[in-house]
Design a protein around this motif. Structure first.
Motif, mmCIF file in Angstrom:
data_model
loop_
_atom_site.group_PDB
_atom_site.id
_atom_site.type_symbol
_atom_site.label_atom_id
_atom_site.label_comp_id
_atom_site.label_asym_id
_atom_site.label_seq_id
_atom_site.Cartn_x
_atom_site.Cartn_y
_atom_site.Cartn_z
ATOM 1 N N ALA A 1 -78.886 22.065 -26.193
ATOM 2 C CA ALA A 1 -79.303 23.196 -25.363
ATOM 3 C C ALA A 1 -79.109 24.517 -26.086
ATOM 4 O O ALA A 1 -79.856 25.480 -25.849
ATOM 5 N N ALA A 2 -78.104 24.575 -26.964
ATOM 6 C CA ALA A 2 -77.849 25.790 -27.746
ATOM 7 C C ALA A 2 -78.724 25.862 -28.989
ATOM 8 O O ALA A 2 -78.602 26.790 -29.791
ATOM 9 N N ARG A 3 -79.609 24.850 -29.164
ATOM 10 C CA ARG A 3 -80.519 24.759 -30.301
ATOM 11 C C ARG A 3 -79.786 24.641 -31.634
ATOM 12 O O ARG A 3 -80.268 25.061 -32.674
ATOM 13 N N GLU A 4 -78.611 24.026 -31.573
ATOM 14 C CA GLU A 4 -77.873 23.715 -32.793
ATOM 15 C C GLU A 4 -78.140 22.284 -33.242
ATOM 16 O O GLU A 4 -77.710 21.876 -34.328
ATOM 17 N N ALA A 5 -78.830 21.521 -32.405
ATOM 18 C CA ALA A 5 -79.138 20.134 -32.717
ATOM 19 C C ALA A 5 -80.519 19.810 -32.180
ATOM 20 O O ALA A 5 -80.931 20.338 -31.145
ATOM 21 N N GLY A 6 -81.227 18.943 -32.886
ATOM 22 C CA GLY A 6 -82.566 18.582 -32.453
ATOM 23 C C GLY A 6 -82.900 17.145 -32.766
ATOM 24 O O GLY A 6 -82.425 16.578 -33.751
ATOM 25 N N ASN A 7 -83.721 16.561 -31.902
ATOM 26 C CA ASN A 7 -84.201 15.202 -32.105
ATOM 27 C C ASN A 7 -85.591 15.237 -32.717
ATOM 28 O O ASN A 7 -86.390 16.119 -32.422
ATOM 29 N N PHE A 8 -85.878 14.255 -33.560
ATOM 30 C CA PHE A 8 -87.192 14.143 -34.155
ATOM 31 C C PHE A 8 -88.071 13.275 -33.250
ATOM 32 O O PHE A 8 -87.557 12.552 -32.389
ATOM 33 N N PRO A 9 -89.387 13.323 -33.412
ATOM 34 C CA PRO A 9 -90.275 12.529 -32.545
ATOM 35 C C PRO A 9 -89.913 11.041 -32.550
ATOM 36 O O PRO A 9 -89.600 10.457 -33.592
ATOM 37 N N VAL A 10 -89.964 10.465 -31.364
ATOM 38 C CA VAL A 10 -89.612 9.054 -31.198
ATOM 39 C C VAL A 10 -90.796 8.166 -31.557
ATOM 40 O O VAL A 10 -91.946 8.475 -31.233
ATOM 41 N N ILE A 11 -90.510 7.078 -32.230
ATOM 42 C CA ILE A 11 -91.496 6.026 -32.474
ATOM 43 C C ILE A 11 -91.057 4.808 -31.670
ATOM 44 O O ILE A 11 -89.933 4.329 -31.828
ATOM 45 N N ARG A 12 -91.914 4.347 -30.790
ATOM 46 C CA ARG A 12 -91.580 3.181 -29.968
ATOM 47 C C ARG A 12 -92.869 2.434 -29.650
ATOM 48 O O ARG A 12 -93.758 2.981 -29.000
ATOM 49 N N GLU A 13 -92.977 1.191 -30.115
ATOM 50 C CA GLU A 13 -94.217 0.453 -29.990
ATOM 51 C C GLU A 13 -93.955 -1.014 -29.628
ATOM 52 O O GLU A 13 -92.926 -1.586 -29.987
ATOM 53 N N ALA A 14 -94.908 -1.595 -28.929
ATOM 54 C CA ALA A 14 -94.910 -3.043 -28.734
ATOM 55 C C ALA A 14 -95.358 -3.679 -30.047
ATOM 56 O O ALA A 14 -96.372 -3.280 -30.616
#
Length: 321
Positions: free
Chosen positions: A30-43
């Motif tokens: 929330a403080a923008r000190e950490a971020g997630n990268f786009p998720v890859i999730r597939e059948a």
């Protein structure tokens, strides 16, 4: 490189450790000190499995890495957990691999910690009845973590296959809490906090079944098309999440957003509540809903803690790589 095998992970992380790690990473996000990268999730087109990657970077802790794994629905018949994963950590200064950590128990304990954090910050203080929808492997972790956040006096549960509720009944008994198997109408009528922990693609719980003042934590498998609660319930609640991008794309919010029942700007990051930059529950009557999508940074935070403790205990396996 350090290796902490799956069989050893539980020795180095408890519910309190996971709670602190997840709460801190939500705050950092929330403080923008950490971020997630786009998720890859597939059948993958084999064994009805879903497979993917979640990754991210936390500038405050320098946690960099990914979790690789997914959901194999036939594993329980093989004596394995349906969710299978491994966490890889990398040195943020050099990019070299730093650690490999078994991710199955870690995923279960961090998912339960996420809902527990939401209960700690959003549920009414006088919450006394805990409802759980779903009775898979993760359900008992959810029960134990939630029960540490409020003085619950009773647990009620529902599952499509009622005989599987024995898992929740046994966990509740261990904690000295009475347990009752109920239908969904009764679950909603009694519960002050409801946790959904399923892999459903069709809504199980509707807004008509949830009474005012309830806190709902939607913690089931997140992927495109998943749905545990009716979009009307999402629209009727004040909605919180771990991360906006995942909530609207693979989380419980995706259907309400698609149907025009919820605006993305109306979704509040739980980390902002933790940091004090956003309001949490504002009345005893409002329904609060946490869309827990399971961000990669949760895994990295808890895995970092495992590696540190295993190293301190002299139990980590070190190999040249």
């Amino acid at each position: 490189m350090i290796i902490v095998p799956e069989k050893d992970v539980a020795r180095f992380v408890g519910r309190e450790d996971a709670f602190r790690a997840v709460e801190q990473v939500f705050a950092s996000m929330a403080a923008r000190e950490a971020g997630n990268f786009p998720v890859i999730r597939e059948a993958i087109g084999h064994a009805e499995a879903l497979y993917g990657f979640k990754s991210g970077f936390d500038k405050s802790s320098l946690a960099l890495g990914l979790k690789s794994g997914g959901y194999w629905p036939g594993n329980e018949a093989r004596g394995l957990t349906n969710h299978q994963s491994t966490v890889f950590l990398f040195d943020a200064d050099t990019g070299r691999v730093k650690a490999v950590v078994g991710g199955n128990y870690l995923t279960a304990v961090r998912t339960a910690a996420a809902s527990a954090v939401s209960i700690a910050h959003l549920a009414r203080e006088d919450a006394r009845v805990l409802g759980i929808v779903g009775a898979g492997h993760q359900s008992a972790f959810q029960l134990r973590a939630a029960a540490e956040q409020r003085p619950f006096e009773k647990v009620v549960g529902w599952n499509r296959s009622p005989e599987r509720l024995v898992r929740l009944a046994e966990a509740a008994e261990e904690m000295g809490l009475p347990f009752e198997a109920v239908d969904l109408d009764a679950l909603g009528a009694q519960s002050d906090v409801i946790i959904t922990i399923t892999s459903s693609y069709a809504p199980i719980l509707s807004d008509a079944q949830v009474r005012p003042g309830t806190h709902v934590a939607c913690m089931g498998t997140d992927t495109k098309g998943k749905q545990e609660v009716d979009a009307g319930l999402v629209a009727a609640a004040r909605v919180f999440t771990d991360e906006h991008a995942q909530a609207v794309s693979i989380g419980e919010c995706q259907h309400a957003i698609r149907d025009g029942l919820l605006q993305e700007m109306a979704i509040t990051e739980l980390g902002a509540v933790i940091n004090g930059t956003a309001k949490g529950r504002q009345s005893a009557e409002e329904i609060t809903l946490f869309d827990g999508t399971g961000v990669g940074l949760q895994d990295l935070a808890v895995a970092n803690s495992v590696v540190l403790r295993a190293s301190e205990a002299g139990s980590a396996i070190e190999v040249e790589f």
